[in-house]
Write an enzyme that holds these catalytic residues in place. Structure first.
Site, mmCIF file in Angstrom:
data_model
loop_
_atom_site.group_PDB
_atom_site.id
_atom_site.type_symbol
_atom_site.label_atom_id
_atom_site.label_comp_id
_atom_site.label_asym_id
_atom_site.label_seq_id
_atom_site.Cartn_x
_atom_site.Cartn_y
_atom_site.Cartn_z
ATOM 1 N N GLU A 172 -7.611 -11.392 3.402
ATOM 2 C CA GLU A 172 -6.412 -10.666 2.995
ATOM 3 C C GLU A 172 -5.225 -10.956 3.926
ATOM 4 O O GLU A 172 -4.117 -11.181 3.468
ATOM 5 C CB GLU A 172 -6.731 -9.159 2.994
ATOM 6 C CG GLU A 172 -5.537 -8.247 2.820
ATOM 7 C CD GLU A 172 -5.123 -8.094 1.370
ATOM 8 O OE1 GLU A 172 -5.772 -8.700 0.515
ATOM 9 O OE2 GLU A 172 -4.138 -7.385 1.121
ATOM 10 N N ASP A 173 -5.482 -10.931 5.224
ATOM 11 C CA ASP A 173 -4.370 -10.958 6.184
ATOM 12 C C ASP A 173 -4.079 -12.301 6.830
ATOM 13 O O ASP A 173 -3.011 -12.477 7.397
ATOM 14 C CB ASP A 173 -4.630 -9.940 7.318
ATOM 15 C CG ASP A 173 -4.614 -8.516 6.801
ATOM 16 O OD1 ASP A 173 -4.229 -8.333 5.632
ATOM 17 O OD2 ASP A 173 -4.981 -7.599 7.554
#
Ligand code: MN
Length: 738
Positions: A84-85
């Site tokens: 996600e990051d």
């Protein structure tokens, strides 16, 4: 080999391995690799509080290790924010490095994070869509691998523990979402520890004053309470041992701030009135011994009637098992005691997570598989009822009513057990049995006695549905939320589907009936139907009737809209025609914007006996000689035909609702025994007084002239509808006398 690994273990991973000591060397190696991979990926990134980002995935993995979850879950927890990051790392990379199982878990958590984009949100156009979408995704992933949801819950728990560093708006939003979605979810999964902590953390941000107040009070009494509990414990140990029952553990139960708050609110008492509830938990090796201990407890102290709950014989549907009782000691203090085996205790603490714990026997796991299946079935059937591509809000509503709520267990006439959300009615039961039984449901007997169709089923009820002929269909009233006929989304959707199917012509006729009936009840029969349709944005009156017929617009919707519009029109008309005269006329009061007839204007206010206005009606005031102001309905013939318009002034209903207003109603019915009693039960249920009652019977038709004291018009529509549902009643409507 083992020594070599432990040498490489970074200090922040040590507690994780201590909490989950049963990992094999290979499993440890997997967790360790995940740690190094995540640490490198998040390198240089800081959290809102300033600490290195990797502390977050480590804390999440720690929470899951405390629940004794398996190695793939711990590895996935460490990697949960990587895809996600971190730019440049995809799910394929995770799969290549850590294998399919870990990748699937990480992918599940990542997908949960991805909330609808702006365009999606705009399509739905509702503020709650984001929340709805989150919940929907959680439920759907629950159906694939529940470990994804456990990682998400741990992620949320750690974020809540560190919520102090984000903006106040974000704090409130996250806390609200946690209390609405994540805490009930933990509860449904039987994870009590998690539930309590999520609730307390949310409460701390949503109601900081109350939180601090209760926490401080708990602190002040701590020493006193602990000392008392020690004495009670010593006594219990002595008595239980005297019976030859081995004790695994006796401990004081921790108090949770949010649950204390809820109890104070629910019972409307102060902290002082509940602080002396002392809670103990007794753990003994075997089920039979639990009941023996119960006997001992009831022998020493006086049991409080109605406080004994046997969740061993009849487990709660979130897997919880325990005996609960409450007793009063010699000093009059209340002691709550929970009694259970170590296995039940483990289930209570870890809930569904206990399934992945490393343990010897497998009998236990079968029970969990069974329960997980049950949960999945609930979710699937709710999802199916709503339909796959429906509005996420609808889905969430279905989950809330069908999956989160506690349930009642009832019997069919053949003795089969059916479970329904609490609050379910015989109609819900009928639709649960079969769609056709639902459509044809005309009445119900519970334990052999006929009950109304809005009866709330209780656990243990034996329910029998009385059906009409093959062509019978559901009633539109069943979709009217204020009548409370239907609780489950299944029944609601089946009923809506039925009305959609019966075709437009039929719906127009049905809708016309509903509109006519509602306007008649409100004493507004003469109102042109086109005007009413226009209020809902329909230019063709048939389209409007059809929408009512489908159940998209309910009777109370119509009442509210019509009355609001009337009030507005009246206000405008009054301003246009009456205001010019007000300056010229000398009056004992100063009226600019209208008199608030509920407020203390100092004037003598009388309600016109000719038209009996009810709060919510459009009204005007009429200045009388020596009697102050009389309030009339704006459409009262005495007003319309008055020759002295200058004596009218604007009046408003004001804001206070303390006083009740009399509304005359007329009920026509085929006379029968018990009719008045049934009507009385309805008004009593609504907390409404009967001010006046007169009955005429002619040719076995009863005319009941009733005056009820109301606070607002919403109530009127509901009461009339309920009375009309009574057997033998032909009509119930507001009496507009002239
Ligand atoms: Mn996270």
């Amino acid at each position: 080999m083992v020594a070599a690994i432990s040498e490489q273990i970074p200090t922040d991973l040590e507690p994780i391995f201590r909490s989950q000591p049963k990992l094999s060397p290979e499993e440890r190696a997997l967790v360790l690799r995940a740690y190094h991979y995540a640490a490198k990926a998040h390198e240089g990134v800081k959290r809102d509080g300033g600490e290195p980002y990797i502390t977050h995935p480590v804390a999440v993995a720690q929470i899951l290790a405390d629940l004794r979850l398996d190695a793939p879950t711990l590895a996935a927890a460490l990697l949960h924010d990587v895809v996600e990051d971190v730019e440049g790392i995809g799910i394929e990379d995770i799969e290549r490095t850590f294998g399919a199982e870990v990748a699937r878990l990480v992918d599940g958590v990542t997908k949960l994070e991805k909330l609808p984009t702006n365009t999606d949100a705009m399509k739905g156009g509702k503020a709650g869509n984001r929340e709805a979408e989150t919940l929907r995704k959680i439920f759907l992933s629950m159906n694939n691998d529940i470990r994804v949801v456990l990682i998400k819950l741990a992620d949320r728990l750690h974020n809540m523990r560190t919520l102090g560093y984000v903006s106040p708006e974000r704090q409130i939003r996250k806390a609200r979402e946690t209390l609405d979605i994540f805490a009930p979810l933990a509860n449904r999964l039987g994870m009590w520890q998690m539930k309590w902590e999520l609730e307390d953390l949310s409460f701390r941000y949503l109601n900081p004053e109350k939180y601090r107040e209760i926490a401080a009070q708990l602190d002040i009494r701590r020493a006193e309470r602990e000392q008392y509990l020690e004495t009670v414990k010593a006594r219990l140990i002595k008595e239980i041992s005297a019976e030859g029952i081995p004790i695994v553990q006796i401990s004081a139960r921790p108090k949770h701030i949010y649950s204390i708050y809820r109890k104070m609110e629910r019972k409307r008492v102060s902290f002082d009135q509940i602080y002396d509830i002392h809670a103990l938990r007794v753990i003994v090796p075997e089920k039979g011994q639990c009941y023996q201990v119960l006997g001992v407890v009831h022998n020493i102290w006086r049991p409080i009637p109605g406080e004994l709950d046997d969740y061993i014989g009849a487990p709660k549907n979130n897997f919880y098992q325990s005996l609960h009782t409450a007793v009063i000691d010699d000093q009059g203090k209340t002691i709550e005691v929970q009694i259970r085996t170590p296995e039940m205790h483990e289930n209570a603490e870890y809930g569904i997570a206990a399934h992945w714990r490393y343990k010897e026997g497998t009998a236990h796991d079968k029970v969990f598989e069974e329960r997980l299946r049950y949960l999945r079935r609930l979710i699937e059937s709710a999802a199916e009822d709503v339909g796959a591509d429906s509005d996420p809000q609808e889905f969430v509503k279905a989950m809330r009513s069908d999956v989160f709520q506690s349930r009642v267990y009832v019997f069919t006439p053949k003795g089969d057990v059916i479970d329904l959300p609490s609050g379910a009615t015989p109609i819900d039961f009928a639709y649960h049995i079969h769609t056709d039984v639902g459509h044809r449901c005309r009445g119900a007997r519970v334990n052999g006695i006929q009950v109304p169709l809005d009866y709330r089923l209780k656990s243990g009820d034996r329910v029998e549905i009385i059906t009409g002929n093959k062509r019978a269909g559901p009633s539109l009233d069943w979709l009217n939320p204020s009548l409370g006929y239907v609780q489950t989304s299944r029944a609601r959707h089946k009923i809506q589907a039925w009305f959609k199917r019966v075709g437009r012509e039929n719906n127009i006729a049905l809708g016309r009936n509903v509109v006519d009936r509602e306007l008649r009840r409100l004493g507004l029969s003469a109102k042109p139907r086109e005007e009413v349709a226009a209020l809902f944005g329909y230019s063709k009156v048939d389209d409007f009737f059809a929408a009512v017929g489908y159940g998209d617009i309910s009777a109370p919707n119509i009442a509210t809209k019509v009355l609001e519009a009337d009030r507005k029109a009246q206000r405008e008309a009054a301003a246009a025609t009456l205001t010019p005269n007000t300056e010229a006329h000398t009056r004992p009061v100063n009226v600019s914007d209208g008199i608030d007839i509920m407020g203390g204007s100092g004037m003598l206010i009388t309600l016109g006996r000719c038209c009996n206005p009810v709060r919510g009606d459009p009204i005007v005031g009429y200045i009388t000689r020596g009697k102050g102001v009389t309030v009339h309905r704006a459409d009262c013939p005495n007003v319309i035909n008055s020759l002295e318009p200058e004596r009218f002034i604007n009046v408003t209903w004001g804001s206070s609702v303390e006083r009740a207003y009399p509304v005359p109603i007329l009920i026509t019915a085929y006379d029968r025994e018990g009719l008045l009693r049934d009507i009385g039960a309805i008004t009593a249920n609504e907390n409404v007084n009967i001010a006046d009652l007169r009955v005429q019977v002619r040719n076995s038709i009863a005319s009941i002239f009733l005056t009820i004291e109301l606070e607002n018009l919403d109530q009127l529509s509901r009461i009339l509808a309920k009375i009309e549902m009574l057997p033998n009643v032909i009509e119930a409507r507001r009496r507009v006398s002239v």
